[in-house]
Design a protein around this motif. Structure first.
Motif, PDB file in Angstrom:
ATOM      1  N   UNK A 244      28.068 -26.227 -66.062  1.00 52.66           N
ATOM      2  CA  UNK A 244      28.229 -25.239 -65.234  1.00 52.66           C
ATOM      3  C   UNK A 244      26.693 -24.573 -65.324  1.00 52.66           C
ATOM      4  N   UNK A 245      26.450 -24.004 -64.220  1.00 53.92           N
ATOM      5  CA  UNK A 245      24.964 -23.487 -64.143  1.00 53.92           C
ATOM      6  C   UNK A 245      25.130 -22.091 -63.703  1.00 53.92           C
ATOM      7  N   UNK A 246      24.085 -21.223 -64.101  1.00 54.64           N
ATOM      8  CA  UNK A 246      23.693 -19.932 -63.370  1.00 54.64           C
ATOM      9  C   UNK A 246      22.774 -20.225 -62.247  1.00 54.64           C
ATOM     10  N   UNK A 247      22.664 -19.349 -61.405  1.00 57.28           N
ATOM     11  CA  UNK A 247      21.584 -19.557 -60.293  1.00 57.28           C
ATOM     12  C   UNK A 247      21.939 -20.804 -60.006  1.00 57.28           C
ATOM     13  N   UNK A 248      22.866 -21.525 -59.773  1.00 58.41           N
ATOM     14  CA  UNK A 248      23.222 -22.875 -59.234  1.00 58.41           C
ATOM     15  C   UNK A 248      22.508 -23.024 -57.805  1.00 58.41           C
ATOM     16  N   UNK A 249      21.812 -24.178 -57.939  1.00 57.87           N
ATOM     17  CA  UNK A 249      21.211 -24.722 -56.359  1.00 57.87           C
ATOM     18  C   UNK A 249      19.854 -23.974 -56.123  1.00 57.87           C
ATOM     19  N   UNK A 250      19.376 -22.937 -57.131  1.00 59.52           N
ATOM     20  CA  UNK A 250      18.320 -22.078 -56.906  1.00 59.52           C
ATOM     21  C   UNK A 250      17.169 -22.640 -57.821  1.00 59.52           C
ATOM     22  N   UNK A 251      15.689 -22.328 -57.688  1.00 63.82           N
ATOM     23  CA  UNK A 251      14.879 -22.758 -58.260  1.00 63.82           C
ATOM     24  C   UNK A 251      15.088 -22.640 -60.281  1.00 63.82           C
ATOM     25  N   UNK A 252      15.403 -21.010 -60.239  1.00 66.70           N
ATOM     26  CA  UNK A 252      15.852 -20.588 -61.637  1.00 66.70           C
ATOM     27  C   UNK A 252      17.096 -21.113 -62.258  1.00 66.70           C
ATOM     28  N   UNK A 253      17.827 -22.159 -61.600  1.00 61.83           N
ATOM     29  CA  UNK A 253      19.020 -22.771 -61.912  1.00 61.83           C
ATOM     30  C   UNK A 253      18.890 -23.135 -63.480  1.00 61.83           C
ATOM     31  N   UNK A 254      20.125 -22.649 -64.367  1.00 62.11           N
ATOM     32  CA  UNK A 254      19.888 -22.986 -65.760  1.00 62.11           C
ATOM     33  C   UNK A 254      21.282 -23.319 -66.199  1.00 62.11           C
ATOM     34  N   UNK A 255      21.281 -24.427 -67.076  1.00 61.00           N
ATOM     35  CA  UNK A 255      22.678 -24.984 -67.403  1.00 61.00           C
ATOM     36  C   UNK A 255      23.269 -23.871 -68.661  1.00 61.00           C
TER      37      UNK A 255
END
Ligand code: ADP
Ligand code: MG
Length: 320
Positions: A244-255
């Motif tokens: 699961x990611x935060x900021x999914x699909x954006x440059x700043x995405x983080x797992x």
């Protein structure tokens, strides 16, 4: 040999990817091949000595049945949605039973597999029935859709310009009718397939009798209800992303590697988990942790073994 009743129960919820990958037609060979692959991944749980309950989605399959009903409605009586969900539970349960039994036999593991045709109680006065929001089934022309609306009382919607579709309610699951049998079979060491497609939606009618209702229940939410009811130690949601990611699909995405209930509720509030895809999965895990569950995990089938070793996936930790 360990006594099977002492093994912890793990409930694994699998998405549409368990039977069909993007771009596949979804014939029986596709279903068998994909089921064999995902059931191979589940063997890591059997080998780790868990009792296993498996739930699954049915979106494409029930969509195809709805289309078949449309195409043959002049020659064969159309069946209501609760019956079509039951059909897919049988179909997909068979495919999973065969795949699981073949993996068990190859490993010389003596465990049985059983599919429960599962009814799930919903509330007749669930607000979802006032506002059906889930598009299902084939795309129709405006004229076809309006004809069904007038004749059958369907709610209809122009689905993102792709065509007109039927809208049905997606009420919240309240209780899984077969919960005790599912738990007993799992505790006896049998692998149980249950709540396919989120379960067959039923309500209490007059005299408190059960009756089917035309709706669909989110399979992730049903899985969390069942997991709590059967006292599962761990709820695993397998999907087509490894974490699961935060900021999914954006440059700043983080797992997310590991999160507490408190942390995940903050992230939910910030809107990181899309409605209709990751949203219900995270909600399911949160519900499970709030109703007595200890641990949750979201990952892909390919990473399941590593995730069980703490080296992959997103882990959710309840109250310690
Ligand atoms: P399933 O058939 O397993 O229920 P869904 O398509 O409903 O699969 O949900 C999985 C999808 O959720 C992923 O393929 C991904 O595109 C999407 N998704 C939305 N938000 C997120 C997020 N924050 N982190 C990871 N995946 C996300
Ligand atoms: Mg989904």
């Amino acid at each position: 040999m360990t006594d099977s009743t002492n093994r912890p129960i793990v409930l694994v919820a699998m998405g549409g990817h368990a039977f069909m990958q993007r771009g596949e037609a979804g014939d029986i060979r596709d279903h068998e091949r994909n089921a064999a692959a995902i059931c191979g991944s589940l063997m890591t749980l059997v080998e780790r000595n868990y009792n296993l309950v498996v739930t699954h989605g049915n979106g494409p399959q029930v969509g195809n049945l709805l289309l078949q009903n449309e195409l043959t409605r002049d020659s064969v009586p159309s069946m209501p949605l609760d019956v079509l969900v039951a059909n897919t539970e049988g179909f997909l349960g068979y495919v999973l039973q065969q795949a699981l039994l073949n993996h068990l036999r190859r490993r010389d593991i003596k465990r049985y597999v059983v599919t429960m045709i599962t009814q799930v109680l919903v509330e007749r006065d669930d607000p979802a029935f006032q506002n059906p929001s889930k598009p299902i089934g084939p795309f129709l022309t405006k004229e076809q859709a309006e004809e069904r609306r007038d004749r059958l009382g369907w709610k209809i919607l122009d689905d993102a310009g792709r065509g007109w579709r039927r809208l049905v309610a997606s009420p919240r699951p309240v209780r899984v009718v077969q919960r005790s049998m599912i738990r007993d079979a799992a505790c006896a060491g049998h692998i149980v397939v249950a709540c396919g497609g989120g379960g067959i939606p039923i309500v209490r009618g007059e005299n408190r009798d059960y009756e089917g209702i035309e709706a669909v229940i989110d399979k992730d939410l049903t899985s969390s209800v069942l997991a709590a009811e059967i006292g599962a130690e761990l709820l695993i949601i397998l999907t087509d992303v490894p974490q699961v990611y935060v900021h999914y699909g954006k440059p700043e995405q983080r797992a997310l590697d590991a999160v507490t209930l408190k942390e995940i509720e903050v992230l939910q509030g910030e809107g990181h988990f899309a409605k209709g895809s990751m949203g219900p999965k995270v909600e399911a895990i949160v519900n499970f942790l709030k109703t007595g569950g200890k641990r949750g995990l979201i990952t892909s089938p390919a990473r399941l073994g590593d995730a069980m070793d703490g080296r992959a996936g997103t882990h959710f930790i309840g109250k310690i």
